[in-house]
Every structure is written in C-alpha cells, then in structure tokens.
Design an enzyme around this catalytic site. Structure first.
Site, mmCIF file in Angstrom:
data_model
loop_
_atom_site.group_PDB
_atom_site.id
_atom_site.type_symbol
_atom_site.label_atom_id
_atom_site.label_comp_id
_atom_site.label_asym_id
_atom_site.label_seq_id
_atom_site.Cartn_x
_atom_site.Cartn_y
_atom_site.Cartn_z
ATOM 1 N N SER A 75 0.871 -1.194 0.000
ATOM 2 C CA SER A 75 0.000 0.000 0.000
ATOM 3 C C SER A 75 0.891 1.222 0.000
ATOM 4 C CB SER A 75 -0.879 0.066 1.267
ATOM 5 O OG SER A 75 -1.543 1.325 1.302
ATOM 6 N N TYR A 145 -6.891 6.567 2.221
ATOM 7 C CA TYR A 145 -5.976 5.666 2.950
ATOM 8 C C TYR A 145 -6.650 5.164 4.228
ATOM 9 C CZ TYR A 145 -1.565 4.333 5.332
ATOM 10 O OH TYR A 145 -0.554 3.681 5.997
ATOM 11 N N ARG A 186 7.645 12.159 3.740
ATOM 12 C CA ARG A 186 7.382 12.025 5.173
ATOM 13 C C ARG A 186 8.325 12.948 5.950
ATOM 14 N NH1 ARG A 186 5.782 5.598 5.437
ATOM 15 N NH2 ARG A 186 7.166 5.353 3.682
HETATM 16 P P1 NAD Z 1 6.299 1.813 0.974
HETATM 17 O O1 NAD Z 1 5.622 2.707 0.005
HETATM 18 O O2 NAD Z 1 7.778 1.942 1.121
HETATM 19 O O3 NAD Z 1 5.984 0.295 0.648
HETATM 20 C C1 NAD Z 1 4.777 -0.143 0.102
HETATM 21 C C2 NAD Z 1 5.092 -1.162 -0.978
HETATM 22 O O4 NAD Z 1 3.862 -1.678 -1.507
HETATM 23 C C3 NAD Z 1 5.869 -0.552 -2.160
HETATM 24 O O5 NAD Z 1 6.989 -1.341 -2.457
HETATM 25 C C4 NAD Z 1 4.845 -0.554 -3.294
HETATM 26 O O6 NAD Z 1 5.431 -0.655 -4.568
HETATM 27 C C5 NAD Z 1 3.987 -1.763 -2.913
HETATM 28 N N1 NAD Z 1 2.640 -1.739 -3.500
HETATM 29 C C6 NAD Z 1 1.734 -0.728 -3.465
HETATM 30 N N2 NAD Z 1 0.606 -1.106 -4.093
HETATM 31 C C7 NAD Z 1 0.803 -2.378 -4.534
HETATM 32 C C8 NAD Z 1 0.004 -3.313 -5.240
HETATM 33 N N3 NAD Z 1 -1.236 -3.018 -5.647
HETATM 34 N N4 NAD Z 1 0.524 -4.538 -5.529
HETATM 35 C C9 NAD Z 1 1.773 -4.850 -5.113
HETATM 36 N N5 NAD Z 1 2.577 -4.016 -4.447
HETATM 37 C C10 NAD Z 1 2.093 -2.788 -4.147
HETATM 38 O O7 NAD Z 1 5.586 2.027 2.388
HETATM 39 P P2 NAD Z 1 5.938 1.438 3.821
HETATM 40 O O8 NAD Z 1 6.226 2.576 4.712
HETATM 41 O O9 NAD Z 1 6.926 0.341 3.706
HETATM 42 O O10 NAD Z 1 4.531 0.848 4.257
HETATM 43 C C11 NAD Z 1 4.255 -0.541 4.194
HETATM 44 C C12 NAD Z 1 2.936 -0.846 4.863
HETATM 45 O O11 NAD Z 1 2.962 -0.407 6.227
HETATM 46 C C13 NAD Z 1 1.745 -0.158 4.209
HETATM 47 O O12 NAD Z 1 0.659 -1.047 4.174
HETATM 48 C C14 NAD Z 1 1.458 1.008 5.136
HETATM 49 O O13 NAD Z 1 0.108 1.362 5.106
HETATM 50 C C15 NAD Z 1 1.871 0.453 6.484
HETATM 51 N N6 NAD Z 1 2.250 1.535 7.418
HETATM 52 C C16 NAD Z 1 3.459 2.141 7.333
HETATM 53 C C17 NAD Z 1 3.771 3.158 8.235
HETATM 54 C C18 NAD Z 1 5.119 3.850 8.253
HETATM 55 O O14 NAD Z 1 5.354 4.691 9.123
HETATM 56 N N7 NAD Z 1 6.049 3.533 7.379
HETATM 57 C C19 NAD Z 1 2.829 3.564 9.187
HETATM 58 C C20 NAD Z 1 1.585 2.937 9.200
HETATM 59 C C21 NAD Z 1 1.318 1.902 8.327
HETATM 60 N N1 UDP Z 2 5.427 17.530 8.042
HETATM 61 C C1 UDP Z 2 6.167 18.703 8.102
HETATM 62 N N2 UDP Z 2 7.124 18.917 7.147
HETATM 63 C C2 UDP Z 2 7.404 18.043 6.161
HETATM 64 C C3 UDP Z 2 6.649 16.841 6.112
HETATM 65 C C4 UDP Z 2 5.668 16.619 7.070
HETATM 66 O O1 UDP Z 2 5.975 19.539 8.990
HETATM 67 O O2 UDP Z 2 8.293 18.325 5.349
HETATM 68 C C5 UDP Z 2 4.438 17.265 9.099
HETATM 69 C C6 UDP Z 2 3.059 16.761 8.625
HETATM 70 O O3 UDP Z 2 2.197 17.846 8.338
HETATM 71 C C7 UDP Z 2 2.605 15.968 9.837
HETATM 72 C C8 UDP Z 2 3.909 15.389 10.400
HETATM 73 O O4 UDP Z 2 4.956 16.208 9.878
HETATM 74 O O5 UDP Z 2 2.041 16.818 10.798
HETATM 75 C C9 UDP Z 2 4.162 13.940 10.000
HETATM 76 O O6 UDP Z 2 3.994 13.836 8.616
HETATM 77 P P1 UDP Z 2 4.280 12.508 7.801
HETATM 78 O O7 UDP Z 2 4.060 12.843 6.356
HETATM 79 O O8 UDP Z 2 5.614 11.983 8.169
HETATM 80 O O9 UDP Z 2 3.206 11.438 8.283
HETATM 81 P P2 UDP Z 2 1.753 11.452 8.966
HETATM 82 O O10 UDP Z 2 2.018 11.186 10.396
HETATM 83 O O11 UDP Z 2 1.081 12.789 8.783
HETATM 84 O O12 UDP Z 2 1.053 10.354 8.279
#
Ligand code: NAD
Ligand code: UDP
Length: 311
Positions: A75, A145, A186
């Site tokens: 995702s 999302y 991010r």
């Molecule tokens: P990311 O974008 O680095 O990784 C997501 C991966 O999914 C990518 O490699 C993308 O190409 C793949 N993908 C997307 N749609 C696809 C599809 N239809 N078929 C196959 N592959 C697909 O993001 P991430 O940070 O590694 O996040 C991974 C998971 O963790 C996600 O489900 C996200 O919602 C969840 N998550 C992450 C965070 C965080 O802080 N990183 C926080 C909350 C939830």
């Molecule tokens: N944010 C920011 N500057 C940036 C990117 C993000 O101030 O260059 C803020 C954003 O508005 C949010 C927080 O940082 O309040 C975290 O954002 P992020 O995109 O990392 O993830 P979120 O927690 O909002 O999903």
C-alpha cells in the site's frame, strides 16, 4: 515456514523480509513497484530462500506450492503517495486485502495485516489505545488511505470470524529508518534530506502537531512477535515518546550541525494534531517495547541518507 510478504520492495516490507530470512524462513516477496524500489531487495538476489514475484495484489494472486504465512504490507503509505495514487490506495486496501486473505484461506496460512495509526484519524482520545474507534473524515483527501485500512481491518476480522483464518492486525505508528525514499514526503526523510542538502527545513503549519517516531528495527521486532502470538485483535506497535514536529526539526539541525532556516508551509487538510500509541497491550501480551530512541535512530537514518545522497 514459507511466507508471502506483499509490498516486499517497500521500506517496511524489505526489512520484514530480511528478518524472516534471518530467522531461517523462506520468503516469497510480491510487489508492483508503485512506491517501492528494486534497490531495497537487490541484496537478496541469489538467496535460495528468497523468491520474487512482480504482481499487483489488487488483481487475483497465484502462488504455487505451500504458503504458511501471509503478511500484507502492500500500500502507498506516505501522505504524498496516497494523495497521488488515491484509487490504487483504495484498491490495495480493499481488493488487495480480499485477495491476500483469500490466498491465506486457500493455503491454510496465518495472516497479518499492516494497518495504521491513521485508523484513529485526528484523534480525540490521547494517547490512542486499541479500543478507541477513531475520528476519521471519510471524504477528505486522507480518507482514501484511512478508510481503505479501516475496511481492511473489517475484512480481516470477517475472514477470522467466518472462515476461521488465523489473523493478526498491527496498527503501525510513524516509523522511520534506512530505505525510506529520499523524496517520499514524510517528515523524517524530508527534514534529514533537506538538512543534508543545505535547504530550508519545511514545517507544515506552526509545527506544534505531535508524532511518535519508531525506529524500523523496533517495529519489525514487534510485528515478528505479533505474527507468532495468539493475539487476534488489533495491536498498536510504535514508540510512545512524543515530539512536536518543530522539536524534531531542531534535533535534526543539531545532529547535522547545520543552521538551516525553518520554512513554514500550509498544514495539509485533516493533518492529525496529536499522535501517540498506548502500547500497554504490546508490552503485556508480546513482551515488546522499543529499544532505540529518536537520537540513535536518527543517527542511523542520517548515515543512510548520507550514503544515498553522497553527502
Ligand atoms: P512503501 O511505500 O515503502 O511500501 C509499500 C510497498 O507496496 C511498495 O513497495 C509498493 O510498490 C507496494 N505496492 C503498493 N501497491 C501495490 C500493489 N497493488 N501490488 C503490489 N505491491 C504494491 O511504504 P511502507 O512505509 O513500507 O509501508 C508498508 C505498509 O505499512 C503499508 O501497508 C502502510 O500502510 C503500512 N504503514 C506504514 C507506516 C510507516 O510509518 N512507514 C505507518 C503505518 C502503516
Ligand atoms: N510535516 C512537516 N514537514 C514536512 C513533512 C511533514 O511539517 O516536510 C508534518 C506533517 O504535516 C505531519 C507530520 O509532519 O504533521 C508527520 O507527517 P508525515 O508525512 O511523516 O506522516 P503522517 O504522520 O502525517 O502520516
């Protein structure tokens, strides 16, 4: 075990893949590279316990042979990614979750869904326990999302209740570390990359909004424990130390030894004002808690971006 990890070429999926391989399991990685990168799994080429299938999981999934575990991480996850790909985000959270659950049911596999703190929306309860139902705007830009993940949780519980699939749901709070994309938008990657490139640090709004940042190795350890536990209900995994975004920017500046100015930009619509996990359940049921503090995690992340950017 032979484990299918969707989103394996992404930030978290690639680290999880490394962990399962390190523990002696076999991993089938699946990804369509929408937001992931081949570089994140390049080091696994030639590993006999790793296979890779390029596939969009929102379409019917076929995997030959036995599968004992499915971890659904595919995702878009960064706000700029899901705003740029709203329909694929809705599809991967709904159709992709349905397809991966269907595969788990057919193979008799245990299933883990990557959910998110975004299911709590702009929370009115702080910190957020798993029992909180959230405060989400379904029709705002983040709704694509948030609602996809809320649907995914409901679908996962339905497969558990009605089909008896062994399911787990992790609600992941902001996680950072090596293999984030430099320009995924991010806050941690933005501020570190801007600081390294001598650019102003962008703060959305006045920077008083808070987040709680978890280093990737801690998160992966929590997910690994959850997967092998008996806990079916959603479980928060994240670091409960809470910082304002302005405090994060000041720490990044101090650690990089730069005096980059702060550039304020408009706050995105529905940006949560506070976010911090209540991790009582992870502590008591999984015996888990984070070990890496923000300074240590940032040191490693800065080192990674220095290498990637050549600075
Ligand atoms: P990311 O974008 O680095 O990784 C997501 C991966 O999914 C990518 O490699 C993308 O190409 C793949 N993908 C997307 N749609 C696809 C599809 N239809 N078929 C196959 N592959 C697909 O993001 P991430 O940070 O590694 O996040 C991974 C998971 O963790 C996600 O489900 C996200 O919602 C969840 N998550 C992450 C965070 C965080 O802080 N990183 C926080 C909350 C939830
Ligand atoms: N944010 C920011 N500057 C940036 C990117 C993000 O101030 O260059 C803020 C954003 O508005 C949010 C927080 O940082 O309040 C975290 O954002 P992020 O995109 O990392 O993830 P979120 O927690 O909002 O999903």
């Amino acid at each position: 075990m032979r484990i299918l990890i969707t989103g394996a070429a992404g930030f978290l999926g690639s680290h999880l893949t490394d962990r399962f391989l390190a523990e002696g399991h076999q991993v089938v990685g699946m990804d369509n590279f929408l937001t992931g990168a081949r570089a994140n799994i390049a080091h696994l080429a030639g590993n006999p316990r790793f296979e890779f299938i390029e596939h969009d999981v929102s379409k019917y999934i076929q995997v030959e042979g036995s599968v004992e575990g499915v971890l659904h991480f595919a995702s878009p996850a960064s706000p700029i990614d899901y705003l740029q790909h709203p329909i694929p985000t809705l599809k991967v959270g709904s159709l992709g979750t349905h397809n991966t659950l269907g595969l788990a049911k057919a193979k008799g596999a245990r299933y883990l869904l990557a959910s998110t703190s975004e299911v709590y929306g702009d929370p009115q309860v702080h910190p957020q326990p798993e029992s909180y139902w959230g405060h989400v705007n379904p029709v705002g830009p983040r709704g694509v999302y948030d609602e996809a993940k809320r649907f995914a949780e409901a679908m996962t519980m339905a497969y558990h209740r009605y089909h008896g699939v062994q399911t787990r749901i992790v609600r992941i709070f902001n996680t950072y570390g090596p293999r984030m994309r430099a320009h995924d938008g991010r806050v941690v990657s933005n501020l570190v990359v801007q600081g390294l490139q001598g650019q102003p640090l962008t703060i959305y709004g006045d920077g008083s909004q808070t987040r709680s940042f978890c280093y990737v190795s801690d998160l992966v350890d929590g997910i690994f424990r959850l997967f092998f536990s008996d806990r079916v209900e959603p479980t928060n995994i994240g670091n409960p130390n809470e910082f304002t975004v302005l405090e994060l920017a000041q720490l990044v500046r101090e650690m990089l030894g730069v005096t980059a100015p702060i550039k304020h930009q408009p706050l995105p619509v529905d940006d949560p004002k506070v976010r911090r996990p209540d991790i009582t359940i992870a502590r008591t049921v999984l015996g888990w808690e984070p070990a890496i503090d923000l300074r240590q995690g940032l040191e490693r992340t800065i080192g990674y971006f220095r290498t990637v950017l050549g600075r």
